[in-house]
Design an enzyme around this catalytic site. Structure first.
Site, PDB file in Angstrom:
ATOM      1  N   ASN A  63     -28.605 -33.987  17.561  1.00 20.57           N
ATOM      2  CA  ASN A  63     -28.605 -32.672  18.194  1.00 20.57           C
ATOM      3  C   ASN A  63     -27.271 -32.001  17.889  1.00 20.57           C
ATOM      4  OD1 ASN A  63     -28.694 -30.460  19.863  1.00 20.57           O
ATOM      5  ND2 ASN A  63     -28.725 -31.619  21.780  1.00 20.57           N
ATOM      6  N   LYS A  75     -26.396 -29.084  18.627  1.00 16.33           N
ATOM      7  CA  LYS A  75     -26.048 -28.094  19.663  1.00 16.33           C
ATOM      8  C   LYS A  75     -25.581 -26.794  18.985  1.00 16.33           C
ATOM      9  CE  LYS A  75     -25.170 -31.897  22.765  1.00 16.33           C
ATOM     10  NZ  LYS A  75     -24.528 -32.399  23.977  1.00 16.33           N
ATOM     11  N   HIS A  86     -33.153 -30.164  27.552  1.00 17.62           N
ATOM     12  CA  HIS A  86     -31.794 -30.710  27.473  1.00 17.62           C
ATOM     13  C   HIS A  86     -31.017 -30.273  28.716  1.00 17.62           C
ATOM     14  CE1 HIS A  86     -27.733 -31.589  26.213  1.00 17.62           C
ATOM     15  NE2 HIS A  86     -28.274 -32.422  25.342  1.00 17.62           N
ATOM     16  N   GLU A 100     -28.157 -29.220  29.102  1.00 17.79           N
ATOM     17  CA  GLU A 100     -27.400 -27.969  28.942  1.00 17.79           C
ATOM     18  C   GLU A 100     -28.301 -26.755  29.160  1.00 17.79           C
ATOM     19  OE1 GLU A 100     -25.788 -29.157  25.170  1.00 17.79           O
ATOM     20  OE2 GLU A 100     -24.686 -30.726  26.236  1.00 17.79           O
ATOM     21  N   GLU A 126     -30.701 -38.912  29.163  1.00 19.22           N
ATOM     22  CA  GLU A 126     -29.322 -38.523  28.916  1.00 19.22           C
ATOM     23  C   GLU A 126     -28.593 -38.283  30.234  1.00 19.22           C
ATOM     24  OE1 GLU A 126     -29.039 -36.742  24.637  1.00 19.22           O
ATOM     25  OE2 GLU A 126     -29.280 -35.126  26.082  1.00 19.22           O
ATOM     26  N   GLY A 160     -20.991 -35.894  25.950  1.00 18.69           N
ATOM     27  CA  GLY A 160     -19.788 -35.249  25.441  1.00 18.69           C
ATOM     28  C   GLY A 160     -18.509 -35.693  26.131  1.00 18.69           C
ATOM     29  N   SER A 189     -22.736 -39.779  24.470  1.00 18.02           N
ATOM     30  CA  SER A 189     -21.587 -40.454  23.859  1.00 18.02           C
ATOM     31  C   SER A 189     -21.960 -41.665  22.998  1.00 18.02           C
ATOM     32  CB  SER A 189     -20.554 -40.847  24.929  1.00 18.02           C
ATOM     33  OG  SER A 189     -20.023 -39.687  25.547  1.00 18.02           O
TER      34      SER A 189
HETATM   35  P1  13P Z   1     -22.924 -36.450  22.838  1.00 15.20           P
HETATM   36  O1  13P Z   1     -23.469 -37.512  21.887  1.00 15.20           O
HETATM   37  O2  13P Z   1     -21.992 -35.505  22.182  1.00 15.20           O
HETATM   38  O3  13P Z   1     -22.411 -37.078  24.093  1.00 15.20           O
HETATM   39  O4  13P Z   1     -24.189 -35.559  23.273  1.00 15.20           O
HETATM   40  C1  13P Z   1     -25.348 -36.175  23.700  1.00 15.20           C
HETATM   41  C2  13P Z   1     -26.419 -35.163  23.787  1.00 15.20           C
HETATM   42  O5  13P Z   1     -26.407 -34.310  24.648  1.00 15.20           O
HETATM   43  C3  13P Z   1     -27.485 -35.196  22.776  1.00 15.20           C
HETATM   44  O6  13P Z   1     -28.518 -34.329  23.094  1.00 15.20           O
END
Ligand code: 13P
Length: 245
Positions: A9, A11, A93, A95, A163, A169, A208
């Site tokens: 992803n 983002k 997601h 976010e 997640e 992140g 992560s």
């Molecule tokens: P990170 O791997 O940057 O922690 O993000 C995970 C994520 O949100 C994947 O959709």
């Protein structure tokens, strides 16, 4: 057996030149053929990626709308994805749930529309730090799953990504025990749909994930792959794809 699945992803990251570099890195890599790989660039770069990426890797959008077409400024339709050979979408997601205020029901409706119209969905769930500390992890994930079950009956095009928000992140990966515990709870919940769905649905871990921690996580019985954020932008993404090789 469930085919191991690794999603990247991106983002809201990347440029034409950095994304071309990621594509060429993936095209030249020796990838484990036993792993299904899907990458999700920002919408603007979907066609660039699809036109240049090896065909063994599929491409996902990071969102898709639940109406066929029309006056929905800023949205992308399922038929537009299919027209562009984009076969997957990430939905729900955290976010989008938190920043864009998408409710459980909206996420479920989009998942229904996409899967019924031939696009696979990487459906995300997971708890906040506050919810985990209050002992509500399974309750939150179950609530998100119930909202999905209320709208879909065909699970064959759904991949679940667990997640935990506190691990996204942050560099703070869930321990293998924490992840396996929730994945097992999701698997048990899926048995309430039916045994076949529980047995066949891939449950990915996200938060992560990197080339160092993927090996142990990938050995857990109910972890069927990863959804990778930050590390999917780096050459180490190949090592994550190949974590079981
Ligand atoms: P990170 O791997 O940057 O922690 O993000 C995970 C994520 O949100 C994947 O959709």
């Amino acid at each position: 057996a469930r085919k191991f699945f690794v999603g990247g992803n991106f983002k809201m990251n990347g440029s034409i030149s950095s994304i071309k570099e990621i594509v060429s890195n993936l095209n030249n890599a020796d990838l484990d053929t036993e792993v299904e790989v899907v990458v999700a660039p920002p919408a603007l770069y979907l066609l660039l990626v699809r036109d240049n990426l090896r065909s063994s890797i599929e491409v996902a959008s990071q969102n898709v709308f639940d109406k066929p077409n029309g006056a929905f400024t800023g949205e992308i339709s399922v038929s537009q994805l299919k027209d562009s050979n984009i076969t997957w979408s990430i939905l729900g997601h955290s976010e989008r749930r938190t920043i864009l205020k998408e409710s459980d029901a909206v996420v479920a409706s989009k998942t229904k529309y996409a899967t019924e119209n031939g696009v696979g969905v990487i459906w995300c769930c997971g708890e906040s730090l506050e919810e985990r500390e209050a002992g509500k992890t399974i309750e939150v994930v179950s609530r998100q799953l119930e909202a999905l079950r209320a709208q879909i009956s065909d699970w064959s095009r759904v991949v679940i990504a667990y997640e935990p928000i506190w691990a996204i992140g942050t560099g703070k990966v869930a321990t293998t025990e924490q992840a396996q515990e929730v994945h097992k709870a999701i698997r048990d919940w899926l048995k309430g749909v039916n045994d076949k769905v529980a047995d066949e649905t891939r449950i990915l871990y996200g938060g992560s994930v990197n080339e160092k921690n993927c090996g142990e996580l990938g050995k857990q019985p109910d972890i069927d792959g990863f959804l990778v954020g930050g590390a999917s932008l780096k050459p180490a993404f190949v090592d994550i794809i190949n974590c079981r090789k």
